[in-house]
Design a protein around this motif. Structure first.
Motif, PDB file in Angstrom:
ATOM      1  N   UNK A 190       0.435  48.440 -27.828  1.00 17.21           N
ATOM      2  CA  UNK A 190       0.973  49.600 -28.096  1.00 17.21           C
ATOM      3  C   UNK A 190       1.721  49.840 -29.202  1.00 17.21           C
ATOM      4  N   UNK A 191       1.873  48.898 -30.181  1.00 11.94           N
ATOM      5  CA  UNK A 191       2.392  49.082 -31.407  1.00 11.94           C
ATOM      6  C   UNK A 191       3.797  48.268 -31.798  1.00 11.94           C
ATOM      7  N   UNK A 220       7.872  51.256 -25.033  1.00  7.59           N
ATOM      8  CA  UNK A 220       7.420  50.342 -23.923  1.00  7.59           C
ATOM      9  C   UNK A 220       8.027  49.066 -24.055  1.00  7.59           C
ATOM     10  N   UNK A 221       8.628  48.709 -25.061  1.00  8.55           N
ATOM     11  CA  UNK A 221       9.226  47.375 -25.187  1.00  8.55           C
ATOM     12  C   UNK A 221      10.789  47.222 -24.675  1.00  8.55           C
ATOM     13  N   UNK A 222      11.246  48.618 -24.590  1.00  5.73           N
ATOM     14  CA  UNK A 222      12.484  48.802 -24.308  1.00  5.73           C
ATOM     15  C   UNK A 222      13.157  48.097 -22.732  1.00  5.73           C
ATOM     16  N   UNK A 223      12.352  48.292 -21.875  1.00  4.41           N
ATOM     17  CA  UNK A 223      12.701  47.310 -20.456  1.00  4.41           C
ATOM     18  C   UNK A 223      12.719  45.846 -20.535  1.00  4.41           C
ATOM     19  N   UNK A 224      11.973  45.283 -21.587  1.00  6.38           N
ATOM     20  CA  UNK A 224      11.677  44.098 -21.771  1.00  6.38           C
ATOM     21  C   UNK A 224      13.134  43.631 -22.517  1.00  6.38           C
ATOM     22  N   UNK A 233      18.671  48.826 -30.454  1.00  9.35           N
ATOM     23  CA  UNK A 233      19.126  50.074 -31.144  1.00  9.35           C
ATOM     24  C   UNK A 233      18.125  50.465 -31.976  1.00  9.35           C
ATOM     25  N   UNK A 234      17.515  49.548 -32.770  1.00  2.89           N
ATOM     26  CA  UNK A 234      16.472  49.924 -33.639  1.00  2.89           C
ATOM     27  C   UNK A 234      15.330  50.622 -33.118  1.00  2.89           C
ATOM     28  N   UNK A 235      14.818  50.080 -31.759  1.00  2.00           N
ATOM     29  CA  UNK A 235      13.909  50.916 -31.108  1.00  2.00           C
ATOM     30  C   UNK A 235      14.173  52.319 -30.721  1.00  2.00           C
TER      31      UNK A 235
END
Length: 249
Positions: free
Chosen positions: A22-23, A28-32, A57-59
């Motif tokens: 995904x990049x 989409x990384x947030x839930x992990x 916070x960066x995401x």
């Protein structure tokens, strides 16, 4: 099974797969990442949890525009975490706390000035600042000094004041004016709501209750009565139910 080390290894592998598919900084990384924070805390590793919060916070900053509802939710959540970390070690976290408080204040002012701001965003940012102000009011900064009068004057050859960093002096000033500052924040939000009669009455009731609670938190019990009465009368007039008091942060 309580095997957080294995769970975190799996989460890191999951992040690797998501970044490839995904990049590098996709939301989409947030839930992990949220799960990793949870597992770090359950295993007692607050430093690793703090690192994961930094990345979360960066995401959020990379994926949502500043001032959007999603960005503000994440900003307030991160502020709550930093405040908890500060309560663990107030001396180490002072610089971080000051800059985050200033960021919350700048964002709140931007939201108040924007035409399409949501009431929830205004309330969240206001309450986040109140939490900081209350925590600062309980903090210890070393020797008691008359910062309200001396702030901005030269600190040269003043060993007592030179013990504190610039950020610590700013926080000490906030401590001195915290009660008045909290009142001003809540009143600004009430004034903002007054200019938007189409917004829900429940938000006005909530702010009036919070203003009454703010007086209580700061041992001004008599001043709280007027705001509680206003909330009650507004609730009765609009056939709303008065919400429960807000608990201490």
């Amino acid at each position: 099974r309580g095997d957080f080390e294995s769970a975190l290894k799996g989460a890191r592998r999951g992040l690797h797969v998501v970044r490839i598919n995904e990049g590098l900084h996709d939301a989409s990384q947030m839930p992990i990442v949220k799960k990793m924070i949870e597992w770090h805390l359950l295993s007692g590793d607050r430093e690793a949890a703090d690192d994961a919060w930094h990345y979360r916070n960066f995401l959020a900053r990379r994926n949502w525009p500043a001032g959007s509802a999603a960005a503000i939710v994440e900003q307030v959540a991160y502020a709550d975490w930093v405040l908890k970390r500060w309560l663990d070690n107030t001396a180490v976290m002072r610089k971080r706390v000051f800059y985050l408080y200033r960021e919350l204040d700048e964002q709140r002012l931007a939201v108040l000035l924007a035409r399409d701001s949501e009431v929830d965003s205004v309330l969240q940012l206001t309450y986040a600042q109140l939490g900081f102000l209350y925590a600062v009011s309980q903090a210890e900064f070393g020797p008691e000094l008359d910062f309200a009068n001396n702030y901005g004057r030269s600190y040269v050859n003043d060993p007592l004041q030179e013990q504190l960093s610039t950020e610590e002096r700013q926080l000490k000033l906030l401590q001195d004016i915290g009660y008045q500052r909290g009142q001003a924040l809540l009143q600004e939000s009430l004034d903002w709501l007054a200019q938007r009669p189409e917004l829900t009455t429940e938000a006005r009731i909530q702010l009036l209750l919070q203003l009454g609670d703010w007086h209580i938190w700061n041992d001004r019990h008599r001043r709280s009565e007027d705001h509680y009465r206003q909330a009650w009368e507004l609730s009765d007039a609009e056939e709303n139910s008065v919400m429960p008091p807000v608990e201490l942060p």
